[in-house]
Design a protein around this motif. Structure first.
Motif, PDB file in Angstrom:
ATOM      1  N   THR A 437       0.837  -1.194   0.000  1.00 18.65           N
ATOM      2  CA  THR A 437       0.000   0.000   0.000  1.00 18.65           C
ATOM      3  C   THR A 437       0.874   1.246   0.000  1.00 18.65           C
ATOM      4  O   THR A 437       1.969   1.266   0.547  1.00 18.65           O
ATOM      5  CB  THR A 437      -0.954   0.007   1.205  1.00 18.65           C
ATOM      6  N   ALA A 445      -1.796   4.822   3.832  1.00 19.78           N
ATOM      7  CA  ALA A 445      -1.504   3.473   3.346  1.00 19.78           C
ATOM      8  C   ALA A 445      -1.684   2.435   4.443  1.00 19.78           C
ATOM      9  O   ALA A 445      -2.073   1.289   4.178  1.00 19.78           O
ATOM     10  CB  ALA A 445      -0.086   3.420   2.785  1.00 19.78           C
ATOM     11  N   MET A 446      -1.417   2.812   5.698  1.00 16.00           N
ATOM     12  CA  MET A 446      -1.624   1.855   6.788  1.00 16.00           C
ATOM     13  C   MET A 446      -3.110   1.626   7.044  1.00 16.00           C
ATOM     14  O   MET A 446      -3.521   0.507   7.391  1.00 16.00           O
ATOM     15  CB  MET A 446      -0.932   2.331   8.060  1.00 16.00           C
ATOM     16  N   ALA A 449      -3.930  -0.844   4.442  1.00 17.03           N
ATOM     17  CA  ALA A 449      -3.384  -2.157   4.768  1.00 17.03           C
ATOM     18  C   ALA A 449      -4.231  -2.859   5.822  1.00 17.03           C
ATOM     19  O   ALA A 449      -4.488  -4.070   5.747  1.00 17.03           O
ATOM     20  CB  ALA A 449      -1.944  -2.013   5.250  1.00 17.03           C
ATOM     21  N   ASN A 462       3.226  -2.174   3.788  1.00 14.68           N
ATOM     22  CA  ASN A 462       3.055  -0.721   3.709  1.00 14.68           C
ATOM     23  C   ASN A 462       4.389  -0.102   3.326  1.00 14.68           C
ATOM     24  O   ASN A 462       5.406  -0.341   3.983  1.00 14.68           O
ATOM     25  CB  ASN A 462       2.581  -0.190   5.067  1.00 14.68           C
TER      26      ASN A 462
END
Length: 480
Positions: A437, A445-446, A449, A462
């Motif tokens: 991600t 992005a986390m 994820a 990530n």
């Protein structure tokens, strides 16, 4: 006369307290109202007026909460019709003490009921305005979005143009600007990070104000804005009046047994720790929503009907999360795990991790993928077409930024799905390989994820640093 700004982080919401002579008005209050009461106590004033500049979509307005505590009258643009407020329109003026006068301008466009409040210091001048509270009509560096009326974007964009050029800009270059949101708000996309400006400065620096009507309307009609599902709930509550809470909820500390039982029964677990901590170890099925992103993204993913459990690195983190959630009407806060993740781990409960991948490793993988696809590899190699990769080792770089960010600068071949749209587009994400991600820094992005892991995707990583790291490493970009 005094004027104080109350900032609500996360939503980038700005509200104001202005007063004189023992009385004060609050403009666009948030639901947790203690800050306004504290200011009133410090200034030795009574809050007598509450103004709403428009129907809000991104948070529950605190007018009824504040009115219940102070006895103040709530005022709202009369175009919204009857509700818990008193309707006001062009020419209505209100006096506080000997120096403050607030006069209403109807400034529709962002919403049909939008008003602005012109501030006069009548102890100096009866007819020269000092400032204007513009709500979501005019921001610092931007203007309000015009996408809340399906099928009417052309009409309301023209309304906003008229409001700006016939009502607000003629107030004069010297007039100070007090908008309802700052940089980072979902109510606009180009706001400046400073929280001070004037009509004159905006005329010289805000490009939207120099556009012709045709150019302005075309730009507004073609803008892309995201509308999380919770907006509809906010609109309804703010039209009908949200229930008065009286005080913020205080979610209790829960032992492992009770916490685990609530999880088994379907409670939602929100982990507000930092993304790096979440990646190192987290509870399976939890959603990563760090505090600075909680207000911006909770409304995309959380169910109002299910209780919410919180997990923080400290009790203070949990306490900070509460007002952020309550402002969006998430009040079913069932509690938090006493002792945090350590309590869970000591009981040998299952843990998950999401590897944090450095940009160098991403670059090496993408170069290798190009080689396997038979494409020449150069020093500025970015991303090979994932469709040509062997299915046994498929690789997906999932870019979850906003569409404007993606179009402006991206790595070639990345799959783009906005993080807020991800739950509805899971079928578009390949399951037969590794997914990395990617966003601007690795924080959104986390979130992505954690959503993928919750949906059963196994090989999820990530890219910590994401676009910032890719730019620093000199990876080649493409754009529209």
């Amino acid at each position: 006369m005094f004027l104080e700004t109350v900032k609500s982080e996360g939503l980038s919401h700005l509200s104001y307290v202005i007063g004189d002579g023992g009385t004060a008005a609050v403009i666009d209050p948030r639901r947790d109202i203690e800050a306004y009461l504290d200011i009133a106590d410090q200034q030795s004033v009574r809050i007598s007026h509450i103004f709403e500049t428009h129907r809000n979509e991104d948070y529950v307005i605190g007018s009824q909460e504040l009115a219940a505590r102070t006895g103040a009258t709530v005022y709202h643009g009369r175009a919204a019709g009857a509700s818990y407020w008193q309707g006001v329109g062009d020419g209505d003026c209100f006096t506080l003490g000997k120096s403050v006068r607030l006069c209403v301008l109807e400034t529709p466009g962002h919403t049909l009921d939008s008003i602005s409040l012109v501030l006069y210091d009548v102890s100096w001048s009866e007819d020269t305005p000092v400032g204007v509270f513009t709500g979501d009509a005019l921001f610092i560096g931007d203007v309000g979005r015009t996408d809340f009326y399906p099928g009417r974007r052309d009409e309301v964009s023209n309304m906003l143009y008229d409001s700006l050029h016939e009502k607000l800009l003629p107030l004069g270059d010297h007039v100070l600007l007090y908008p309802a949101h700052g940089a980072g708000s979902v109510c606009g996309s180009g706001m400046a990070k400073r929280e001070f400006s004037s009509i004159g400065y905006e005329l010289r620096s805000n490009s939207l104000l120099s556009n012709s009507r045709q150019e302005f309307v075309k730009q507004k009609v073609n803008e892309h804005h995201y509308q999380p599902g919770y907006f509809r709930r906010m609109e309804k509550l703010n039209q009908e009046g949200a229930p008065v809470l009286g005080a913020l909820p205080r979610p209790p500390a829960l032992g492992l047994g009770r916490f685990g039982k609530l999880l088994e029964d379907g409670a939602q677990l929100v982990d507000v720790r930092e993304p790096v901590a979440y990646g190192g170890a987290s509870i399976p099925g939890s959603l990563s929503l760090p505090l600075d992103l909680l207000a911006g993204f909770a409304g995309y993913f959380l169910d109002y009907e299910k209780p919410i459990l919180l997990l923080g690195a400290t009790v203070d983190q949990v306490r900070q999360a509460v007002p952020l959630l309550v402002r969006m009407d998430y009040v079913k806060l069932a509690g938090y795990l006493a002792g945090g993740l350590s309590t869970w781990a000591k009981a040998a409960r299952p843990l998950q991790r999401i590897p944090l991948v450095h940009v160098d490793e991403v670059q090496q993988r993408l170069s290798r993928r190009q080689q396997e696809a038979g494409e020449p590899v150069t020093a500025d190699t970015t991303l090979a077409d994932s469709a040509s990769a062997p299915s046994s080792d498929a690789y997906t770089l999932l870019d979850v930024r906003r569409i404007d960010e993606y179009r402006s600068k991206r790595l070639r071949g990345a799959l783009h799905i906005y993080v807020g749209d991800l739950p509805e587009r899971l079928d578009d994400v390949p399951r037969n390989g590794t997914i990395t991600t990617f966003c601007g820094s690795g924080r959104r992005a986390m979130i992505a994820a954690s959503l993928l892991k919750r949906a059963g995707f196994e090989r999820v990583e990530n890219n910590l640093g994401s676009m910032s790291a890719a730019s620093s490493a000199g990876l080649q970009m493409e754009s529209d």
